[in-house]
Scaffold this active site. Structure first.
Site, PDB file in Angstrom:
ATOM      1  CD  GLU A  31     -10.879 -10.400  -3.495  1.00 60.35           C
ATOM      2  OE1 GLU A  31     -10.310  -9.615  -3.968  1.00 60.35           O
ATOM      3  OE2 GLU A  31     -10.064 -11.634  -3.333  1.00 60.35           O
ATOM      4  CG  ASP A  34      -9.715  -2.399  -3.967  1.00 58.41           C
ATOM      5  OD1 ASP A  34     -10.955  -2.405  -4.019  1.00 58.41           O
ATOM      6  OD2 ASP A  34      -8.848  -2.484  -4.771  1.00 58.41           O
ATOM      7  N   GLY A 119      -8.268 -12.842 -17.840  1.00 56.11           N
ATOM      8  CA  GLY A 119      -9.611 -12.847 -17.529  1.00 56.11           C
ATOM      9  C   GLY A 119     -10.053 -13.865 -16.379  1.00 56.11           C
ATOM     10  N   GLY A 121      -9.070 -13.656 -13.131  1.00 53.51           N
ATOM     11  CA  GLY A 121      -9.278 -13.002 -11.758  1.00 53.51           C
ATOM     12  C   GLY A 121      -7.505 -12.886 -11.322  1.00 53.51           C
ATOM     13  CG  LEU A 122      -4.945 -15.312 -11.745  1.00 52.70           C
ATOM     14  CD1 LEU A 122      -4.375 -16.392 -12.312  1.00 52.70           C
ATOM     15  CD2 LEU A 122      -4.998 -15.614 -10.233  1.00 52.70           C
ATOM     16  CB  SER A 123      -4.240  -8.691 -11.492  1.00 49.32           C
ATOM     17  OG  SER A 123      -5.089  -7.804 -10.951  1.00 49.32           O
ATOM     18  CG  ASP A 169      -6.124  -5.730  -8.696  1.00 45.01           C
ATOM     19  OD1 ASP A 169      -6.097  -6.337  -7.843  1.00 45.01           O
ATOM     20  OD2 ASP A 169      -7.142  -5.683  -9.592  1.00 45.01           O
TER      21      ASP A 169
HETATM   22  C1  GLA Z   1     -10.697  -6.232  -8.849  1.00 43.38           C
HETATM   23  C2  GLA Z   1     -10.365  -4.838  -8.751  1.00 43.38           C
HETATM   24  C3  GLA Z   1      -9.757  -4.452  -7.331  1.00 43.38           C
HETATM   25  C4  GLA Z   1     -10.697  -5.144  -6.396  1.00 43.38           C
HETATM   26  C5  GLA Z   1     -10.925  -6.577  -6.606  1.00 43.38           C
HETATM   27  C6  GLA Z   1     -12.047  -7.146  -5.796  1.00 43.38           C
HETATM   28  O1  GLA Z   1      -9.442  -7.024  -8.812  1.00 43.38           O
HETATM   29  O2  GLA Z   1      -9.457  -4.257  -9.940  1.00 43.38           O
HETATM   30  O3  GLA Z   1      -9.625  -3.193  -7.221  1.00 43.38           O
HETATM   31  O4  GLA Z   1     -11.497  -4.359  -5.970  1.00 43.38           O
HETATM   32  O5  GLA Z   1     -11.358  -6.622  -7.608  1.00 43.38           O
HETATM   33  O6  GLA Z   1     -11.393  -7.289  -4.465  1.00 43.38           O
END
Ligand code: GLA
Length: 377
Positions: A31, A34, A119, A121-123, A169
């Site tokens: 985490e 990247d 929102g 945290g699952l992209s 992501d």
């Molecule tokens: C978000 C960003 C990713 C990454 C995470 C944390 O999801 O989009 O690129 O930096 O936070 O690991």
């Protein structure tokens, strides 16, 4: 004909040319590494975004969403970073990128449906942009694939929407495969698929969406990124990927810089440990690394939230082998690894802990490593 196609037809009075989709993701570990040219280990999960679409010839882009009240209509030629706000930005961004890349398309109608919590945290936003980039490039006759698809969606997010995110992501959502986790080296985008099938060992991976949504997330994220870059610069390194714990201890860093950098360096190491453990299905080691990652994100990187800490503690008390926040933090979701036989006990324990803390009931669901973006029908 499915429900989405029927709804598309009633909105546009024409049939969609196809339906494309892209999944949400959870990051197993790695985490905030990247954007520091580090290692990440995410999987795609079952919740997905679907896009029904048909081409247009008049240079217009029209969008509807099952989850949003407002629809939009824009001229492709007028798209530019900063001009569009709200959910439409995540749809117009990939259209703008494709035109910048010279793709031949002259408009589209798009209807979006999603079961990825937004929102959480699952992209969900990266999934939407990957799905749209795949849809529009397919309508233009040259579907983007693999890393090209990921980079187009990433460019949309950083240049059009304006979020300085890393590539994790978009890469996993574009490339992910059923039953595997993707070990990605963000420094050169090289990657490897590792088996991830906890069910074969009698285990479950649970997502605990705490329901907390923090508005500070974007600023906090940009601030953490800037601090990491300043720390690398102060150490005379191109990025924190080249740093070591010894160097941090002796180097000229300020207090927050040193702790932020220590998280990044130790997290890269934990990714490698988990990757090796996955190859031997050593889930006990993986659980320990999850916990160590959470503590590092909480104490050194300071991106946790009280609800996330409570979810991790309650999951552990409920019998989890390990748990950690997943994604950027500042609210959102926790993942917990547990024996499937302990799952129900864990779920009730977490629900009870949230209840006694006076918090909203968290949404808890099991996930398995699923496939990436694709043309569905
Ligand atoms: C978000 C960003 C990713 C990454 C995470 C944390 O999801 O989009 O690129 O930096 O936070 O690991």
């Amino acid at each position: 004909m499915g429900q989405l196609q029927r709804r598309f037809e009633s909105l546009t009075a024409s049939m969609p040319a196809g339906v494309w989709s892209a999944p949400g993701r959870v990051n197993l570990i790695g985490e905030h590494t990247d954007y520091n040219r580090g290692l990440v280990l995410p999987i795609c999960i079952q919740p997905r975004i679907f896009v029904a679409a048909a081409p247009r010839v008049d240079g217009r882009l029209r969008g509807w969403s099952v989850q949003q009240e407002d629809a939009f209509e824009v001229e492709l030629a007028e798209l530019a970073p900063g001009r569009i706000s709200g959910w439409a930005a995540y749809v117009c961004g990939p259209a703008w990128v494709l035109r910048e890349l010279g793709a031949a398309f002259s408009g589209a109608d798009l209807l979006i449906d999603s079961d990825i919590p937004s929102g959480g945290g699952l992209s969900s936003s990266a999934a939407l942009q990957v799905a749209i980039a795949l849809t529009l490039s397919s309508l233009a006759g040259r579907p983007l694939e693999g890393k090209k698809l990921a980079l187009a969606a990433h460019r949309s997010e950083t240049e059009f929407v304006g979020v300085p995110c890393g590539v994790m992501d978009q890469v996993v959502i574009s490339l992910g495969r059923h039953g595997t986790a993707l070990l990605l080296d963000s420094a050169d985008l090289s990657f490897k698929f590792l088996p991830f099938e906890p069910a074969r060992s009698g285990l479950s991976l649970l997502v605990i969406d705490t329901g907390t949504r923090r508005h500070l997330r974007q600023e906090g994220y940009a601030e953490r990124r800037a601090t990491c870059e300043a720390a690398a610069q102060a150490l005379g390194l191109p990025s924190l990927r080249e740093a070591s714990l010894d160097l941090l201890a002796s180097g000229p860093l300020s207090d927050p810089q040193r702790r932020r950098a220590r998280h990044v360096v130790s997290e890269n190491d934990r990714v490698l440990r988990v990757a090796r453990a996955l190859e031997r299905s050593d889930f006990a080691t993986i659980g320990q690394a999850f916990l160590a990652s959470h503590r590092s994100l909480r104490d050194d990187f300071e991106v946790s939230a009280s609800e996330l800490d409570l979810a991790v503690e309650a999951a552990m008390e409920g019998g989890a082998m390990g748990a950690r926040l997943t994604g950027a933090g500042f609210g959102g979701s926790v993942i917990a690894l547990a024996r499937t036989q302990d799952r129900d006990r864990l779920v009730s324990h977490v629900a009870a802990a949230f209840n006694s803390a006076g918090l909203v009931h968290p949404r808890i669901f099991e996930v398995a490593a699923s496939g990436g973006a694709r043309w569905d029908e």
